[in-house]
Every structure is written in C-alpha cells, then in structure tokens.
Scaffold this active site. Structure first.
Site, PDB file in Angstrom:
ATOM      1  N   GLU A   1       8.242   2.065  -5.601  1.00  0.00           N
ATOM      2  CA  GLU A   1       8.259   1.611  -4.202  1.00  0.00           C
ATOM      3  C   GLU A   1       8.416   2.813  -3.271  1.00  0.00           C
ATOM      4  O   GLU A   1       9.136   3.756  -3.596  1.00  0.00           O
ATOM      5  CB  GLU A   1       9.428   0.648  -3.973  1.00  0.00           C
ATOM      6  CG  GLU A   1       9.067  -0.822  -4.070  1.00  0.00           C
ATOM      7  CD  GLU A   1       8.227  -1.341  -2.903  1.00  0.00           C
ATOM      8  OE1 GLU A   1       7.577  -0.549  -2.207  1.00  0.00           O
ATOM      9  OE2 GLU A   1       8.230  -2.561  -2.703  1.00  0.00           O
TER      10      GLU A   1
ATOM     11  N   VAL B   1      10.331   5.173   9.652  1.00  0.00           N
ATOM     12  CA  VAL B   1       9.764   6.339   8.973  1.00  0.00           C
ATOM     13  C   VAL B   1       8.274   6.142   8.734  1.00  0.00           C
ATOM     14  O   VAL B   1       7.835   5.050   8.370  1.00  0.00           O
ATOM     15  CB  VAL B   1      10.458   6.534   7.602  1.00  0.00           C
ATOM     16  CG1 VAL B   1      10.023   7.845   6.961  1.00  0.00           C
ATOM     17  CG2 VAL B   1      11.957   6.520   7.763  1.00  0.00           C
TER      18      VAL B   1
ATOM     19  N   LYS C   1       0.806  -1.203   0.000  1.00  0.00           N
ATOM     20  CA  LYS C   1       0.000   0.000   0.000  1.00  0.00           C
ATOM     21  C   LYS C   1       0.849   1.267   0.000  1.00  0.00           C
ATOM     22  O   LYS C   1       0.440   2.334  -0.439  1.00  0.00           O
ATOM     23  CB  LYS C   1      -0.868   0.036   1.270  1.00  0.00           C
ATOM     24  CG  LYS C   1      -1.883  -1.049   1.393  1.00  0.00           C
ATOM     25  CD  LYS C   1      -2.623  -0.891   2.749  1.00  0.00           C
ATOM     26  CE  LYS C   1      -3.528  -2.030   3.003  1.00  0.00           C
ATOM     27  NZ  LYS C   1      -4.112  -1.966   4.389  1.00  0.00           N
TER      28      LYS C   1
ATOM     29  N   ASP D   1       3.350   3.690   6.845  1.00  0.00           N
ATOM     30  CA  ASP D   1       2.515   3.553   8.043  1.00  0.00           C
ATOM     31  C   ASP D   1       3.272   3.023   9.259  1.00  0.00           C
ATOM     32  O   ASP D   1       4.363   2.470   9.154  1.00  0.00           O
ATOM     33  CB  ASP D   1       1.370   2.573   7.758  1.00  0.00           C
ATOM     34  CG  ASP D   1       1.858   1.123   7.711  1.00  0.00           C
ATOM     35  OD1 ASP D   1       2.851   0.848   6.982  1.00  0.00           O
ATOM     36  OD2 ASP D   1       1.281   0.275   8.408  1.00  0.00           O
TER      37      ASP D   1
ATOM     38  N   ARG E   1      -0.356   7.192   7.273  1.00  0.00           N
ATOM     39  CA  ARG E   1      -0.117   7.224   5.824  1.00  0.00           C
ATOM     40  C   ARG E   1      -0.475   8.593   5.238  1.00  0.00           C
ATOM     41  O   ARG E   1       0.052   8.983   4.205  1.00  0.00           O
ATOM     42  CB  ARG E   1      -0.939   6.136   5.113  1.00  0.00           C
ATOM     43  CG  ARG E   1      -0.498   4.710   5.442  1.00  0.00           C
ATOM     44  CD  ARG E   1      -1.105   3.748   4.436  1.00  0.00           C
ATOM     45  NE  ARG E   1      -1.090   2.361   4.886  1.00  0.00           N
ATOM     46  CZ  ARG E   1      -0.092   1.501   4.689  1.00  0.00           C
ATOM     47  NH1 ARG E   1       1.006   1.914   4.084  1.00  0.00           N
ATOM     48  NH2 ARG E   1      -0.174   0.246   5.111  1.00  0.00           N
TER      49      ARG E   1
ATOM     50  N   ASP F   1      14.080  -1.526   2.077  1.00  0.00           N
ATOM     51  CA  ASP F   1      14.649  -1.716   3.410  1.00  0.00           C
ATOM     52  C   ASP F   1      15.681  -2.844   3.312  1.00  0.00           C
ATOM     53  O   ASP F   1      16.862  -2.597   3.060  1.00  0.00           O
ATOM     54  CB  ASP F   1      13.480  -2.034   4.348  1.00  0.00           C
ATOM     55  CG  ASP F   1      13.819  -1.916   5.813  1.00  0.00           C
ATOM     56  OD1 ASP F   1      15.004  -1.966   6.145  1.00  0.00           O
ATOM     57  OD2 ASP F   1      12.897  -1.789   6.630  1.00  0.00           O
TER      58      ASP F   1
HETATM   59  C1  PRP Z   1       7.191  -1.904   2.687  1.00  0.00           C
HETATM   60  C2  PRP Z   1       7.535  -1.317   1.339  1.00  0.00           C
HETATM   61  C3  PRP Z   1       8.146  -2.445   0.583  1.00  0.00           C
HETATM   62  C4  PRP Z   1       8.747  -3.301   1.677  1.00  0.00           C
HETATM   63  C5  PRP Z   1      10.210  -3.057   1.714  1.00  0.00           C
HETATM   64  O1  PRP Z   1       5.933  -2.490   2.622  1.00  0.00           O
HETATM   65  O2  PRP Z   1       6.404  -0.806   0.683  1.00  0.00           O
HETATM   66  O3  PRP Z   1       7.192  -3.146  -0.169  1.00  0.00           O
HETATM   67  O4  PRP Z   1       8.182  -2.893   2.936  1.00  0.00           O
HETATM   68  O5  PRP Z   1      10.815  -3.871   2.677  1.00  0.00           O
HETATM   69  P1  PRP Z   1      12.035  -4.810   2.345  1.00  0.00           P
HETATM   70  O6  PRP Z   1      12.990  -4.048   1.473  1.00  0.00           O
HETATM   71  O7  PRP Z   1      12.614  -5.102   3.711  1.00  0.00           O
HETATM   72  O8  PRP Z   1      11.514  -6.043   1.674  1.00  0.00           O
HETATM   73  P2  PRP Z   1       5.141  -2.935   3.943  1.00  0.00           P
HETATM   74  O9  PRP Z   1       5.446  -4.369   4.241  1.00  0.00           O
HETATM   75  O10 PRP Z   1       5.409  -1.947   5.030  1.00  0.00           O
HETATM   76  O11 PRP Z   1       3.631  -2.881   3.482  1.00  0.00           O
HETATM   77  P3  PRP Z   1       2.736  -1.611   3.076  1.00  0.00           P
HETATM   78  O12 PRP Z   1       3.407  -0.971   1.888  1.00  0.00           O
HETATM   79  O13 PRP Z   1       1.423  -2.223   2.725  1.00  0.00           O
HETATM   80  O14 PRP Z   1       2.670  -0.690   4.258  1.00  0.00           O
END
Ligand code: PRP
Length: 194
Positions: A110, A164, A54, A170, A176, A114
C-alpha cells in the site's frame, strides 16, 4: 541537486511544485531497508507481491527490485466510495487478481494507510482466499487519522496529517509522477475531483 530536480519537474509540468516532505534520497534508502528486511524474513520462500492500485504502483516497482527472494506480482484495483468522504470503508474491487493465491505468502503493498478502512477490508477479503500468510507493507501511515487499527508489518514512514502527493500518490489524479513525496500548500488551479 534536489532544488534543481524540483525546478525541472515544475518547469516541464507547469504545475506548482509541492513542498518536499520526504526526498527521493530518503525514499530510496528506506525502500532498500524494507526490501532487505522482507528478503530476510522470507528467505527460502517465495512471495506474491500484491500492488494495490493505483497509488502503490511506483512504490511496488521499487520495492520489488529491492527484494531478492523469488516473487510474482499481482495487481488489485480498489476504489473507496461514499459521499464526499475520502475513504468510506466501503471498498469496491475494480480489478481482481489474475490467479488464485491459495497456499501462497501474500505481501500487500500500500502507498498509504490513512483511516485504515481500506486495508482492513482488503486483508479480510484476501484471507477468504486461503493464502498461507498475509502481511502488509505500507510506505506511509498517518497515525492521527486511523479509525480502524490495521496491522502494518513493514512501514516506510509515519507522517503528520498532511495531504501528500508524489511517488504514486495523487491529487485529482495528478502528481503521481513526482519523484519525491510532497505536500501541496495551495490547491492547484484547474484541478478537478477524479
Ligand atoms: C489510497 C491508498 C489506500 C487508501 C487508504 O487510495 O492507496 O488504498 O487510500 O485510505 P484509508 O486508510 O483511509 O482507507 P486512493 O483512494 O487515494 O486511490 P488511489 O490509490 O487510486 O489514488
């Protein structure tokens, strides 16, 4: 002006206002720069902007309006899961694209890279759909957390290893709608894991 905006958000939402990490003004300027670079790189072509849900929905909406080549927008719902690890690298696609992307130029959008595990998985999966090209535009990157080096073609900001929120990102599905990127110094009361 910024302090007033921060107060206003806090007042309306009754949430603790996160400390500003990257202001609205800096985000706006950087998104414009990214849009200009992408427009130049894809001049004469068209794009499929692939918004990874999301967290990317705010960034993708602004980025789309900063790009002046023809494009269509697709959304990909993904969920990382695992015990209590934030990103396990095991990614479930919860919402798929609405149309094939074979032969098209894909730009994956994206909010944050992370560990890099999600992006690596996604790029591999998307490549099996035989697009003409796959590039990545990420708003944020945390170099200190990377486990799987992932190629980011267009990057907004590199940041330290801090949690963040805002501008689509979120904490337990909250924040968000914060217009800037902020850091939570204390855990919000009543926050639950999503
Ligand atoms: C976040 C972001 C990426 C992922 C990155 O999504 O949008 O998709 O984490 O993390 P990584 O590099 O450690 O794999 P999140 O899981 O927070 O879901 P959301 O976007 O629905 O909040």
């Amino acid at each position: 002006m910024l302090a007033a905006a921060r107060y206003a958000w806090c007042h309306v939402s009754e949430e603790p206002a996160p400390r500003v990490l990257i202001s609205e003004e800096r985000i706006r300027a950087r998104v414009r720069e990214l849009g200009a670079r992408i427009s130049a790189d894809y001049a004469g072509r068209s794009l499929v902007l692939l918004c990874v849900l999301k967290g990317s929905f705010v960034f993708a909406a602004d980025l789309a309006r900063s790009i002046d080549v023809p494009l269509r927008v697709e959304f990909l719902g993904v969920q990382s899961y695992g015990s209590d690890v934030r990103s396990s690298g095991v990614v479930q696609i919860t919402q798929d694209l609405t149309a094939p992307v074979e032969g098209e130029d894909l730009l994956v959008v994206e909010d944050i890279v992370d560990t890099g595990l999600t992006l690596t998985y996604l790029v591999e999966q998307l490549s099996t759909r035989r697009p003409r090209s796959v590039r990545v535009c990420a708003l944020l990157h945390k170099p200190a957390r990377i486990q799987e080096p992932a190629r980011i073609d267009y990057l907004g900001f590199s940041i330290e290893d801090v949690f963040v929120v805002g501008y689509g990102l979120d904490y337990a599905q909250r924040y968000r709608n914060l217009p800037y990127l902020g850091v939570l110094d204390a855990e919000p009361t009543g926050a639950r894991d999503a």
